[in-house]
Design a protein around this motif. Structure first.
Motif, short mmCIF file in Angstrom:
data_model
loop_
_atom_site.label_atom_id
_atom_site.label_comp_id
_atom_site.label_asym_id
_atom_site.label_seq_id
_atom_site.Cartn_x
_atom_site.Cartn_y
_atom_site.Cartn_z
N LEU A 50 42.19 60.28 -6.03
CA LEU A 50 43.17 59.22 -5.31
C LEU A 50 42.87 58.85 -3.92
O LEU A 50 42.01 59.73 -3.28
N THR A 51 43.87 58.18 -3.23
CA THR A 51 43.54 58.11 -1.76
C THR A 51 45.02 58.13 -1.12
O THR A 51 46.06 58.55 -1.82
N LYS A 52 44.90 58.31 0.31
CA LYS A 52 45.97 58.57 0.88
C LYS A 52 47.47 57.79 0.46
O LYS A 52 48.54 58.17 0.63
N GLY A 53 47.29 56.67 0.37
CA GLY A 53 48.10 55.66 -0.13
C GLY A 53 49.17 56.07 -1.35
O GLY A 53 50.24 55.98 -1.29
N ALA A 54 48.34 56.44 -2.26
CA ALA A 54 49.05 57.45 -3.34
C ALA A 54 49.77 58.57 -2.97
O ALA A 54 51.02 58.76 -3.27
N LEU A 55 49.11 59.64 -2.32
CA LEU A 55 50.01 60.73 -1.75
C LEU A 55 51.16 60.41 -1.04
O LEU A 55 52.15 60.95 -1.41
N TYR A 56 51.06 59.51 0.09
CA TYR A 56 52.06 59.34 0.84
C TYR A 56 53.18 58.31 -0.01
O TYR A 56 54.22 58.19 0.63
N HIS A 57 52.82 57.85 -1.07
CA HIS A 57 53.82 56.97 -1.71
C HIS A 57 54.73 58.14 -2.30
O HIS A 57 56.04 57.69 -2.44
#
Lengths: 212, 212
Positions: A50-57
DNA sequence: CAACATCCATACCGGTTGGTATCTAACCAC
DNA sequence: GTGGTTAGATACCAACCGGTATGGATGTTG
């Protein structure tokens, strides 16, 4: 929430948070390997695809991710493997001794090398961050209480001498347990862990017989 | 070196490496506070008034600086406060018990908050860096040996039971000692440290009387 | 005095860090 | 279908990291 939807498709929520769980587990692994501060968000994500978008979501900051690992991964494991068995046992002192023996017998090089996840985080983060300290403290205090209750029950069953200070003994057992992990982690030797833990078992056994 | 120069002005060398010593001490403090990885070279220098030029003149890398802290600060302190007294004592077991009591009585909030410098570094660095592991290991093994010898001498003086495995007991004492530090550091409570350490003293006392 | 080593300050570098802003696709209720 | 929310990919950022290259003082030695 919409209860009908939940009942109609209970697997949806599981699927829905599947990526959250993936991130959580990857974070737990990375933190276990590197510590919290040195844990790299980029590394965690690389292991999930995954990418940062997912994590910080799912997690607004690295700190909150770390606290989630404490609460949802570390605490859960201990609850299942230690707290529940000890709390529900008929003769909890036996279970405690069996558990020590079990861990002594089944410890692996890999686990020794990385050390106890709870202890690692505690040593690293407690002095630096009050939120970590609070969450980790709660686990350690629960643990101590569980053991204290086991010893108290052991006193009613004549397994533990009546003059034993069960609270202090429980505190020491948890401390020494973590100390054994630490020593073995440094030496990177399963044998050291076994020797050390058998001495801890001696201490516990001494709570039940002649000793001071 | 030039022996004449040294004899003519022995204070020169002390003065000469004064800045090296300043950096070393500042590094020890910063590492104690933040751990090695999180220790910032900029922070260390800020506390000395010196700059990178000075630091990298004396220490070619951060790692070597860290190892110097281990060898020249941490080891030296233990040597003075523990190893030498135990090695030279007539009745080393008494000294050991006195030392435990002394630390129990004089522990401060500040020390508790930061934890044992040796233990902190060990937990953080041993799995990550073989050089750190080797240097830290040497200290821990020396420590264990010193205590083992104290116990062995105690056996000849009838202070320790003959059936005690002094090597295993020494290992456990060091482990539990570090464990007590760790627990107290987490709770940030001098009282926890005292309770915990008094249980360790019980363990040691049990090596000398009826137990198991 | 000249040559040289020691000591250390300054400026700079590439790499990594956690975090954010933006955008798109999928899904949802109406 | 359509408007709105959710999930997550991409590109980007300022801050900081350890480390280096340079150069200027300050002795030290011949």
């Amino acid at each position: 929430m919409n209860q009908i939807t939940l009942q109609a498709d209970p697997s949806r929520d599981l699927h829905k948070d599947q990526n959250r769980e993936k991130i959580l587990q990857a974070a737990a692994t990375e933190i276990h390997r590197c510590g919290f501060q040195a844990a790299s968000i980029a590394n965690i994500l690389a292991n999930t695809g995954l990418t940062k978008g997912a994590l910080y979501h799912y997690f607004p900051s690295k700190q909150i991710l770390g606290l989630a690992v404490v609460d949802e991964v570390i605490y859960e494991r201990l609850e299942q493997k230690m707290f529940t068995p000890l709390n529900t046992a008929d003769r909890p002192v036996d279970i405690l001794l069996e558990y020590l023996q079990f861990r002594q017998d089944t410890m692996t090089d890999e686990s020794i090398k990385l050390g106890c996840p709870l202890n690692n985080l505690t040593q690293e983060m407690s002095p630096l961050d009050d939120n970590f300290k609070a969450h980790l403290n709660q686990i350690l205090q629960t643990w101590q209480t569980v053991i204290e209750n086991a010893l108290l029950k052991g006193q009613t069953q004549q397994q533990i001498r009546a003059d034993v200070d069960c609270s202090a003994a429980a505190l020491f057992i948890v401390s020494a347990w973590e100390g054994c992990w630490g020593m073995a982690k440094n030496r990177q030797s399963v044998e050291v862990f076994q020797t050390c833990l058998s001495q801890l078992r001696n201490y516990v056994l001494n709570l039940g017989s002649g000793g001071k």
